[in-house]
Write an enzyme that holds these catalytic residues in place. Structure first.
Site, mmCIF file in Angstrom:
data_model
loop_
_atom_site.group_PDB
_atom_site.id
_atom_site.type_symbol
_atom_site.label_atom_id
_atom_site.label_comp_id
_atom_site.label_asym_id
_atom_site.label_seq_id
_atom_site.Cartn_x
_atom_site.Cartn_y
_atom_site.Cartn_z
ATOM 1 N N ARG A 25 60.790 81.367 64.712
ATOM 2 C CA ARG A 25 59.827 80.252 64.729
ATOM 3 C C ARG A 25 59.974 79.420 63.459
ATOM 4 O O ARG A 25 60.799 79.731 62.592
ATOM 5 C CB ARG A 25 58.399 80.803 64.833
ATOM 6 C CG ARG A 25 57.993 81.575 63.598
ATOM 7 C CD ARG A 25 56.571 82.054 63.672
ATOM 8 N NE ARG A 25 56.122 82.430 62.337
ATOM 9 C CZ ARG A 25 55.115 83.242 62.090
ATOM 10 N NH1 ARG A 25 54.447 83.774 63.081
ATOM 11 N NH2 ARG A 25 54.766 83.517 60.847
ATOM 12 N N ILE B 168 60.592 77.056 60.399
ATOM 13 C CA ILE B 168 61.778 76.448 59.804
ATOM 14 C C ILE B 168 63.058 77.138 60.299
ATOM 15 O O ILE B 168 64.067 76.487 60.577
ATOM 16 C CB ILE B 168 61.672 76.498 58.258
ATOM 17 C CG1 ILE B 168 60.518 75.580 57.799
ATOM 18 C CG2 ILE B 168 62.979 76.099 57.596
ATOM 19 C CD1 ILE B 168 60.169 75.700 56.322
ATOM 20 N N VAL C 83 64.717 92.781 58.044
ATOM 21 C CA VAL C 83 65.684 92.696 56.935
ATOM 22 C C VAL C 83 65.382 93.682 55.805
ATOM 23 O O VAL C 83 66.258 93.967 54.982
ATOM 24 C CB VAL C 83 65.788 91.255 56.347
ATOM 25 C CG1 VAL C 83 66.426 90.297 57.334
ATOM 26 C CG2 VAL C 83 64.441 90.746 55.844
ATOM 27 N N ASN D 57 66.619 82.816 55.499
ATOM 28 C CA ASN D 57 65.398 82.018 55.647
ATOM 29 C C ASN D 57 64.142 82.875 55.762
ATOM 30 O O ASN D 57 63.058 82.419 55.395
ATOM 31 C CB ASN D 57 65.546 81.127 56.895
ATOM 32 C CG ASN D 57 64.214 80.595 57.369
ATOM 33 O OD1 ASN D 57 63.675 79.643 56.807
ATOM 34 N ND2 ASN D 57 63.629 81.218 58.398
ATOM 35 N N GLY E 272 60.977 84.791 55.317
ATOM 36 C CA GLY E 272 60.132 84.844 54.121
ATOM 37 C C GLY E 272 58.686 85.054 54.515
ATOM 38 O O GLY E 272 58.288 84.738 55.641
ATOM 39 N N LEU F 298 46.768 87.006 40.555
ATOM 40 C CA LEU F 298 47.482 88.193 40.049
ATOM 41 C C LEU F 298 46.550 89.375 39.769
ATOM 42 O O LEU F 298 46.862 90.524 40.092
ATOM 43 C CB LEU F 298 48.241 87.778 38.774
ATOM 44 C CG LEU F 298 49.424 88.603 38.315
ATOM 45 C CD1 LEU F 298 50.343 88.996 39.455
ATOM 46 C CD2 LEU F 298 50.209 87.817 37.263
ATOM 47 N N TYR G 211 55.073 85.322 45.401
ATOM 48 C CA TYR G 211 55.927 84.374 46.141
ATOM 49 C C TYR G 211 56.774 83.536 45.176
ATOM 50 O O TYR G 211 57.990 83.392 45.355
ATOM 51 C CB TYR G 211 55.018 83.475 46.983
ATOM 52 C CG TYR G 211 55.727 82.531 47.915
ATOM 53 C CD1 TYR G 211 56.311 82.979 49.095
ATOM 54 C CD2 TYR G 211 55.798 81.169 47.633
ATOM 55 C CE1 TYR G 211 56.942 82.096 49.967
ATOM 56 C CE2 TYR G 211 56.419 80.279 48.494
ATOM 57 C CZ TYR G 211 56.999 80.750 49.661
ATOM 58 O OH TYR G 211 57.624 79.877 50.516
ATOM 59 N N THR H 107 54.252 73.266 59.398
ATOM 60 C CA THR H 107 54.530 74.463 60.199
ATOM 61 C C THR H 107 53.200 75.169 60.469
ATOM 62 O O THR H 107 52.177 74.833 59.856
ATOM 63 C CB THR H 107 55.448 75.460 59.444
ATOM 64 O OG1 THR H 107 54.730 75.937 58.296
ATOM 65 C CG2 THR H 107 56.759 74.846 59.013
HETATM 66 P P1 NAD Z 1 57.153 81.373 59.266
HETATM 67 O O1 NAD Z 1 56.192 82.432 58.857
HETATM 68 O O2 NAD Z 1 56.722 80.412 60.327
HETATM 69 O O3 NAD Z 1 58.530 82.054 59.749
HETATM 70 C C1 NAD Z 1 59.145 83.094 59.033
HETATM 71 C C2 NAD Z 1 59.966 83.934 59.990
HETATM 72 O O4 NAD Z 1 60.535 85.009 59.228
HETATM 73 C C3 NAD Z 1 59.111 84.563 61.090
HETATM 74 O O5 NAD Z 1 59.711 84.377 62.350
HETATM 75 C C4 NAD Z 1 59.064 86.025 60.700
HETATM 76 O O6 NAD Z 1 58.936 86.916 61.793
HETATM 77 C C5 NAD Z 1 60.398 86.199 59.965
HETATM 78 N N1 NAD Z 1 60.367 87.380 59.108
HETATM 79 C C6 NAD Z 1 59.382 87.735 58.243
HETATM 80 N N2 NAD Z 1 59.669 88.942 57.700
HETATM 81 C C7 NAD Z 1 60.852 89.323 58.218
HETATM 82 C C8 NAD Z 1 61.649 90.478 58.053
HETATM 83 N N3 NAD Z 1 61.261 91.483 57.250
HETATM 84 N N4 NAD Z 1 62.807 90.578 58.751
HETATM 85 C C9 NAD Z 1 63.191 89.579 59.586
HETATM 86 N N5 NAD Z 1 62.465 88.465 59.788
HETATM 87 C C10 NAD Z 1 61.305 88.347 59.114
HETATM 88 O O7 NAD Z 1 57.561 80.632 57.931
HETATM 89 P P2 NAD Z 1 58.232 79.183 57.696
HETATM 90 O O8 NAD Z 1 57.163 78.285 57.254
HETATM 91 O O9 NAD Z 1 59.080 78.809 58.835
HETATM 92 O O10 NAD Z 1 59.125 79.525 56.416
HETATM 93 C C11 NAD Z 1 60.521 79.795 56.497
HETATM 94 C C12 NAD Z 1 61.057 79.904 55.077
HETATM 95 O O11 NAD Z 1 60.779 78.687 54.381
HETATM 96 C C13 NAD Z 1 60.415 81.015 54.256
HETATM 97 O O12 NAD Z 1 61.397 81.604 53.420
HETATM 98 C C14 NAD Z 1 59.376 80.268 53.448
HETATM 99 O O13 NAD Z 1 59.061 80.958 52.266
HETATM 100 C C15 NAD Z 1 60.093 78.969 53.173
HETATM 101 N N6 NAD Z 1 59.207 77.844 52.838
HETATM 102 C C16 NAD Z 1 58.319 77.323 53.747
HETATM 103 C C17 NAD Z 1 57.522 76.233 53.375
HETATM 104 C C18 NAD Z 1 56.541 75.567 54.339
HETATM 105 O O14 NAD Z 1 55.902 74.577 53.958
HETATM 106 N N7 NAD Z 1 56.393 76.050 55.568
HETATM 107 C C19 NAD Z 1 57.609 75.718 52.092
HETATM 108 C C20 NAD Z 1 58.499 76.281 51.198
HETATM 109 C C21 NAD Z 1 59.301 77.340 51.596
#
Ligand code: NAD
Length: 453
Positions: A225, A227, A270, A296, A298, A305, A359, A394
């Site tokens: 899902r 990004i 992962v 990706n 995360g 803290l 984070y 998102t």
């Molecule tokens: P999201 O939560 O919608 O999607 C993250 C995906 O990672 C999910 O499908 C989840 O199941 C998968 N995931 C989580 N833990 C996992 C694991 N242990 N093994 C395998 N898969 C796993 O998040 P997003 O908003 O799409 O973010 C994607 C990336 O972009 C992340 O690294 C996030 O930190 C980074 N990011 C997002 C934003 C934002 O504004 N949304 C901003 C900066 C960075």
């Protein structure tokens, strides 16, 4: 998530009110669709005396079918006419700027053409990385370009973007110019990109720019899902065979995505102890290699803290950083020369953020990973880069408290949030075979966020 303010601000009544009150005016951004031309109008390329890149840039754009405006005619027009011809992009080769006095050539150029850009216009300044300059005065002048470009990004408005590209003498520039000029870089602005000599095999002279990843195998983690799904779709659109990986609990949307893009679904956590070995075995057995790896996946576990549990700290560090290092150890050997390793960091890894010590630490570590791996992997012909997204629309950001969400959306030069596809397009640029000179970069996809560095 619908941006209601942007919809209102672009309505007839809204436009008048927004202008009268001096409120942020988010222009609808030009985004890429297959078959789109690179630019929507003529491009003006000019250079400071002694510049070394102008002719090469003109040749690349000419070859790409971009209409070029003659600099002399454009200067006359800008000086004489109240309504000079509109331009899709301004490109200035500043590599000839060897002292601070010579920065005046940039004032002259941008002062003359500042008001000629079409909506979603592009500004690209080309320079020499200060660390590559022979003389201190040249290094100072080249470093000064950053302040100018970042300011242009904040001033020109109407969906335009501005970037500084520090290019080595033999840098392959085409993929970067194409990305920065096109609608693919809609939400990237105020960035400094370094393009060095080609790492690994040079791209074939005839890159298929619509499908540059044909024949490549790409792994995307966290692809079910958000990004990650957008990254998987864009890499597949560009021709790659995509292995979409996510946790078993996300099996259903993961399978649907893999079907949609004719890729492969791989259910794997992962952080599992056997994940590196299982992944390496999968890639080796099915494909014998992996050309593009996008880390990706995360998570966030936000708390200040003093209140954060050790478990919250550990889980975020493990998913966002440590597991990636363990996986890299197991699969980097499967990346052939020409391979691409791509990390997803975050603006908060650059600026820090209240309530996100875990984070921000993990995402800053991801930047460290890029810096440490770049020289080692270059020797093997592999590039490594990171994107640092800002506010992206998102489900994660839809859950933010409404006031904080509105502020985060507006506090950038484009006055709006980015879309997952904006992050994905930036990753596709890193992944392109044409990007063999792009390594060690951290590029923010944040609309030039006003928060942080
Ligand atoms: P999201 O939560 O919608 O999607 C993250 C995906 O990672 C999910 O499908 C989840 O199941 C998968 N995931 C989580 N833990 C996992 C694991 N242990 N093994 C395998 N898969 C796993 O998040 P997003 O908003 O799409 O973010 C994607 C990336 O972009 C992340 O690294 C996030 O930190 C980074 N990011 C997002 C934003 C934002 O504004 N949304 C901003 C900066 C960075």
């Amino acid at each position: 998530m619908v941006d209601r303010y942007a919809t209102f601000a672009n309505s007839a009544a809204g436009k008048a009110l927004v202008t009268r009150l001096g409120l942020p005016a988010p222009t609808p951004l030009r985004r890429y669709s297959p078959g789109d031309p690179l630019v929507t109008g003529p491009v003006l390329v000019d250079a400071a005396p002694g510049g070394r890149l102008g002719p090469a840039v003109r040749a690349i754009l000419d070859e790409a079918g971009v209409p070029l405006r003659d600099p002399v005619a454009a200067a006359v027009e800008a000086g004489a006419s109240a309504t000079p011809g509109r331009l899709a992009a301004l490109i200035f080769d500043a590599t000839g700027v060897t002292s601070s006095e010579r920065l005046r050539t940039l004032y002259d150029f941008f002062h003359a053409h500042a008001r000629t850009l079409l909506p979603s216009g592009r500004v690209i300044v080309l320079g020499t990385a200060p660390e590559d300059c022979a003389a201190p005065r040249e290094a100072v002048a080249q470093r000064a370009l950053e302040g100018l470009v970042r300011t242009i990004g904040k001033e020109f408005g109407r969906g335009s973007t501005a970037q500084l590209v520090y290019a080595a003498p033999d840098a392959p520039l085409e993929s970067t110019l194409r990305f920065l000029l096109s609608g693919r870089s809609a939400y990237v602005s105020g960035q400094v990109v370094r393009v060095g000599p080609a790492v690994g095999p040079a791209a074939a002279s005839s890159v298929d720019w619509e499908h540059p990843l044909t024949g490549k195998v790409a792994l995307v983690t966290g692809a079910a899902r958000g990004i990650g799904a957008a990254i998987a779709r864009v890499l597949a659109r560009d021709g790659a065979r995509v292995i979409a990986l996510d946790v078993p609990a996300a099996g259903e949307p993961l399978a649907a995505l893999a079907n949609e893009i004719r890729g492969e679904a791989l259910q794997l956590d992962v952080t599992a102890a056997d994940a590196p070995a299982r992944l390496a075995a999968y890639l080796r057995d099915r494909h014998g290699r992996v050309d593009v790896v996008v880390h990706n996946a995360g998570i966030t576990r936000d708390r200040t803290l003093g209140r954060m549990s050790a478990a919250e700290w550990d889980s975020v560090l493990d998913v966002n950083l440590s597991s990636q290092e363990r996986i890299n150890d197991a699969i980097l050997d499967l990346l052939p020369p020409g391979g691409r390793l791509i990390q997803v960091s975050s603006m908060n890894g650059i600026a820090g953020n209240r309530g996100q010590a875990n984070y921000a630490t993990s995402k800053a570590g991801v930047i460290g990973l890029v810096q440490v791996l770049a020289p080692a992997l270059a020797a093997r012909g592999v590039t490594v880069n990171a994107v640092a997204p800002g506010f992206i629309e998102t489900p994660m950001t839809a859950r933010m408290p409404v006031a904080l969400r509105e502020v985060s959306r507006r506090l950038n030069s484009l006055s709006q949030g980015g879309l997952p596809v904006d992050v994905a397009e930036t990753i596709a640029w890193f992944a392109s075979p044409g990007s063999s000179g792009v390594t060690g970069n951290v590029v923010r996809v944040c609309g030039q966020s006003l928060i942080g560095a």
